[in-house]
Motif scaffolding. Structure first.
Motif, mmCIF file in Angstrom:
data_model
loop_
_atom_site.group_PDB
_atom_site.id
_atom_site.type_symbol
_atom_site.label_atom_id
_atom_site.label_comp_id
_atom_site.label_asym_id
_atom_site.label_seq_id
_atom_site.Cartn_x
_atom_site.Cartn_y
_atom_site.Cartn_z
ATOM 1 N N ASN A 89 0.844 -1.192 0.000
ATOM 2 C CA ASN A 89 0.000 0.000 0.000
ATOM 3 C C ASN A 89 0.882 1.245 0.000
ATOM 4 O O ASN A 89 1.757 1.392 0.861
ATOM 5 N N VAL A 90 0.655 2.120 -0.983
ATOM 6 C CA VAL A 90 1.452 3.335 -1.113
ATOM 7 C C VAL A 90 0.527 4.541 -1.025
ATOM 8 O O VAL A 90 -0.490 4.608 -1.722
ATOM 9 N N THR A 91 0.888 5.489 -0.169
ATOM 10 C CA THR A 91 0.199 6.776 -0.108
ATOM 11 C C THR A 91 1.246 7.867 -0.285
ATOM 12 O O THR A 91 2.422 7.676 0.041
ATOM 13 N N PHE A 149 8.122 1.822 5.262
ATOM 14 C CA PHE A 149 9.142 2.867 5.200
ATOM 15 C C PHE A 149 8.593 4.111 4.521
ATOM 16 O O PHE A 149 7.559 4.081 3.856
ATOM 17 N N ARG A 150 9.313 5.202 4.733
ATOM 18 C CA ARG A 150 8.963 6.495 4.147
ATOM 19 C C ARG A 150 10.068 6.883 3.169
ATOM 20 O O ARG A 150 11.251 6.661 3.434
ATOM 21 N N VAL A 188 -0.394 6.602 -7.704
ATOM 22 C CA VAL A 188 -1.309 6.926 -6.605
ATOM 23 C C VAL A 188 -1.568 8.426 -6.576
ATOM 24 O O VAL A 188 -0.732 9.233 -7.024
ATOM 25 N N PRO A 189 -2.727 8.846 -6.040
ATOM 26 C CA PRO A 189 -3.013 10.278 -5.959
ATOM 27 C C PRO A 189 -2.101 10.963 -4.938
ATOM 28 O O PRO A 189 -1.668 10.368 -3.960
ATOM 29 N N VAL A 205 5.234 3.536 2.239
ATOM 30 C CA VAL A 205 5.109 2.222 1.609
ATOM 31 C C VAL A 205 4.949 1.180 2.705
ATOM 32 O O VAL A 205 5.858 0.997 3.530
ATOM 33 N N VAL A 206 3.789 0.511 2.714
ATOM 34 C CA VAL A 206 3.447 -0.419 3.792
ATOM 35 C C VAL A 206 2.955 -1.729 3.184
ATOM 36 O O VAL A 206 2.135 -1.704 2.249
#
Length: 283
Positions: free
Chosen positions: A176-178, A236-237, A279-280, A190-191
């Motif tokens: 999952n990426v935000t 991680f970021r 991703v948005p 990124v999780v």
């Protein structure tokens, strides 16, 4: 009786790179898509470019000239590498690379009358090291046609196609990426998805082993990418610098698009070491 063999034009050695059009199988069948690819062998210290090169560079292109009814797809870009054009970090390929393309022949192709087919493309590229050299040439390959009942034999180039497929960035929901924008930076988290097939060994690798390649010019290829663990969470970021040449953000915030690359596969039990990101961007 044995099948006729694919016949490529002789490899062409040009400034910094040798090129040849190759096929995965030795013949083609009516209506059945097949793979050809531009094989590029770079001289030491030379590279050509990914579909988006970064701060400088020009991507490789193929302009096809095909028989009636044949349709060529887009280049299927393997994961890029971070390389250098003089002092500038850019996105490209060194050593040997194959750029595959899917060709679809017409169902009306008749092996009895169309016994062989020649595929031709005008290739253009930029080969760089300390200096850059634009290149242009025509590449071609002739393939025999056979009926659908015939077994297709692999060519000597087939291992290159397998390697290229394994290097294609993977579309996956295992991670999952935000992403959000703050003061000229993009911050992505990124999780791994809970209970999914994400390879958690990624989280144990060095931050230097993970890199984001921007596919639309939003992110500056010259800037260092800051990667750190997520406090209190598994993941991680990554902090990315927006390019001064990037288009203005649309009112909806835009999107983060590109490829997230690592040294090991992102999904357990698979080969791809890169995943697609689209991703948005939140504000």
């Amino acid at each position: 009786m044995g099948l006729a063999q694919a016949t490529s034009a002789a490899p062409q050695t040009l400034e910094g790179v040798k090129l040849e059009l190759v096929a995965e199988h030795s013949a083609i069948q009516p209506g059945v898509p097949f793979k050809v690819g531009l094989k590029m062998n770079h001289a030491a210290g030379q590279h050509t470019y990914w579909k988006h090169p970064g701060i400088v560079g020009v991507p490789t292109k193929l302009d096809w000239k095909l028989p009636k009814g044949f349709v060529a797809g887009e280049i299927e870009w393997p994961r890029p590498e971070l390389t250098m054009m003089a002092i500038y970090p850019v996105y490209g390929y060194e050593n040997q690379i194959l750029l595959p393309v899917t060709i679809t022949p017409p169902a009306s192709l008749d092996p009895k009358t169309d016994r062989e087919v020649t595929l031709e493309a005008a290739a253009s590229w930029m080969c760089c090291g300390k200096t850059c050299h634009p290149g242009f040439t025509t590449v071609n390959i002739t393939l025999p046609t056979v009926g659908k009942e015939e077994k297709l034999e692999p060519t000597a180039a087939r291992p290159l196609f397998i390697e290229a497929r394994e290097a294609l960035p993977l579309k996956t929901d295992a991670w999952n990426v935000t992403a959000s924008t703050v003061d000229g930076k993009v911050i992505a988290q990124v999780v791994p998805a809970s209970g999914g097939p994400a390879n958690l060994e990624i989280l144990k690798t060095s931050a230097a082993d993970v890199y984001f390649f921007s596919s639309d010019g939003l992110i500056d290829s010259r800037a260092t990418q800051e990667i750190s663990d997520l406090p209190g969470a598994v993941g991680f970021r990554i902090i990315l610098s927006v390019s001064e040449h990037a288009p203005e953000f649309p009112k909806d915030g835009g999107r983060l698009e590109g490829v997230l690359s690592a040294k090991i596969p992102w999904i357990s039990g698979t080969a791809p070491t890169a995943i697609e990101i689209n991703v948005p961007l939140q504000r």
